[in-house]
Design a protein around this motif. Structure first.
Motif, short mmCIF file in Angstrom:
data_model
loop_
_atom_site.label_atom_id
_atom_site.label_comp_id
_atom_site.label_asym_id
_atom_site.label_seq_id
_atom_site.Cartn_x
_atom_site.Cartn_y
_atom_site.Cartn_z
N ILE A 187 47.56 1.92 32.12
CA ILE A 187 48.82 2.22 31.81
C ILE A 187 49.18 1.48 30.73
O ILE A 187 48.89 0.45 30.30
N SER A 188 49.98 2.37 29.87
CA SER A 188 50.33 1.88 28.40
C SER A 188 51.54 1.36 28.34
O SER A 188 52.44 1.74 29.22
N SER A 189 51.76 0.39 27.47
CA SER A 189 53.06 -0.21 26.94
C SER A 189 52.92 -0.85 25.62
O SER A 189 51.86 -1.16 25.40
N HIS A 190 53.96 -0.85 24.98
CA HIS A 190 54.16 -1.67 23.75
C HIS A 190 54.74 -3.14 24.17
O HIS A 190 55.04 -3.74 23.19
N ILE A 191 55.09 -3.22 25.31
CA ILE A 191 55.74 -4.42 25.89
C ILE A 191 54.83 -5.28 26.81
O ILE A 191 54.77 -4.90 28.02
N LEU A 192 54.33 -6.15 26.37
CA LEU A 192 53.17 -7.10 27.19
C LEU A 192 53.69 -7.60 28.38
O LEU A 192 53.01 -7.16 29.64
N PRO A 193 54.89 -8.25 28.65
CA PRO A 193 55.49 -8.75 29.79
C PRO A 193 55.71 -7.76 30.95
O PRO A 193 55.85 -8.06 32.26
N GLU A 194 55.90 -6.49 30.56
CA GLU A 194 56.21 -5.42 31.46
C GLU A 194 54.81 -4.99 32.35
O GLU A 194 55.09 -4.50 33.41
N LEU A 195 53.72 -5.33 31.80
CA LEU A 195 52.46 -4.85 32.28
C LEU A 195 51.86 -6.20 33.04
O LEU A 195 51.22 -5.88 34.14
N ALA A 196 52.09 -7.30 32.52
CA ALA A 196 51.42 -8.59 32.98
C ALA A 196 51.30 -8.53 34.49
O ALA A 196 50.14 -9.22 35.14
N GLU A 197 52.55 -8.48 34.97
CA GLU A 197 52.79 -8.97 36.59
C GLU A 197 51.74 -7.86 37.53
O GLU A 197 51.40 -8.16 38.47
N ILE A 198 51.71 -6.60 37.05
CA ILE A 198 50.86 -5.51 37.98
C ILE A 198 49.27 -5.58 37.60
O ILE A 198 48.60 -4.85 38.36
#
Length: 203
Positions: A187-198
Motif C-alpha cells: 500500500i502506498s502513501s505520501h503520508i506516513l501516519p496514514e499507514l503506520a497503524e496497519i
C-alpha cells in the motif's frame, strides 16, 4: 510473496525508478512511502503487469510479471489511485461485469457479490448507480472489484486519496480486516501516519 530486484524504469533520459530491491513475505502489510513523483505508482504499474521495466525483475508468488503476466494476474488485485467507473451501471452490475471478466461462473458471482459488498460496507448501495456514489463509496467499490477473484496479493495505490476523515477511517478499518484474512498487501502513501497503524513494515 513479492520479490523485486534491480527494478529500473527510464523514459529517455528521465529516470522514474532506479535500481529498486524489495522483498515482501506472504501475509505482510507493507507501506510504500514516498513523495509524489518518487516512483511509487511506476513500481505498482510494473508489478501489476501494466508497464514493462527498462531493467530488473519482479516476481509475485514466484511468477515473473514481465515474462508471464497472465499467470501473475491470477494472484494480483490492483487498485490504482485514479480509476474509471462505468456510467449507467448499478453497483451489483459493476461487480458482476468484473467477475465475469475473471471467468467466474454466474453462481460464484451471485454468491460473492453480496459478501464483498458487506465487506466494504456497501450492501445498502447494491442497486445504486455507480456514477452517483460519493468518492469514498467509489473507493470502497473499487476495492471490492479488486477482491472479486480472491487474489493473494493486493496492490493499493493511495487508497485513501481524496477522502474525508470519516471515509479514511472506513477504508482503514476495511484494510485491517483484510490483514486478518492473510492477504499480502502493498500500500502506498505520501503520508506516513496514514499507514503506520496497519502496516507490519514500512519502506
Amino acid at each position: 510473496m513479492i520479490e523485486i530486484t534491480g527494478l529500473t524504469k527510464k523514459y529517455g533520459k528521465f529516470v522514474a525508478l532506479e535500481d529498486l530491491n524489495l522483498t515482501i513475505d506472504a501475509g505482510v502489510v507493507f507501506g510504500f512511502v514516498g513523495a509524489n513523483g518518487a516512483g511509487k505508482s511506476t513500481t505498482f504499474s510494473i508489478l501489476s503487469t501494466l508497464l514493462a521495466p527498462t531493467s530488473g525483475q519482479a516476481f509475485v508468488n514466484g511468477v515473473n510479471v514481465v515474462e508471464n503476466p497472465a499467470e501473475a494476474r491470477k494472484y494480483l488485485g490492483y487498485m490504482p489511485d485514479f480509476f474509471g467507473v462505468y456510467d449507467q451501471l448499478k453497483v451489483d452490475e459493476y461487480l458482476d461485469f468484473y467477475g465475469a471478466s475473471y471467468g467466474l461462473t454466474h453462481a460464484d458471482r451471485a454468491r460473492l457479490i453480496p459478501e464483498l459488498l458487506e465487506l466494504v460496507n456497501l450492501t445498502d448501495k447494491r442497486y445504486a448507480y455507480v456514477d452517483l456514489l460519493s468518492r469514498g463509496m467509489k473507493q470502497r467499490l473499487c476495492l471490492a472489484r479488486t477482491l472479486i477473484h480472491d487474489p493473494k496479493v493486493l496492490i493499493l495505490d493511495e487508497p485513501a486519496s481524496g477522502l474525508d476523515p470519516r471515509a479514511r477511517t472506513e477504508m482503514r478499518d476495511i484494510l485491517k480486516h483484510l490483514k486478518t484474512m492473510g492477504k499480502t498487501i502493498l500500500i502506498s502513501s505520501h503520508i506516513l501516519p496514514e499507514l503506520a497503524e496497519i502496516c507490519d513494515e514500512i519502506g
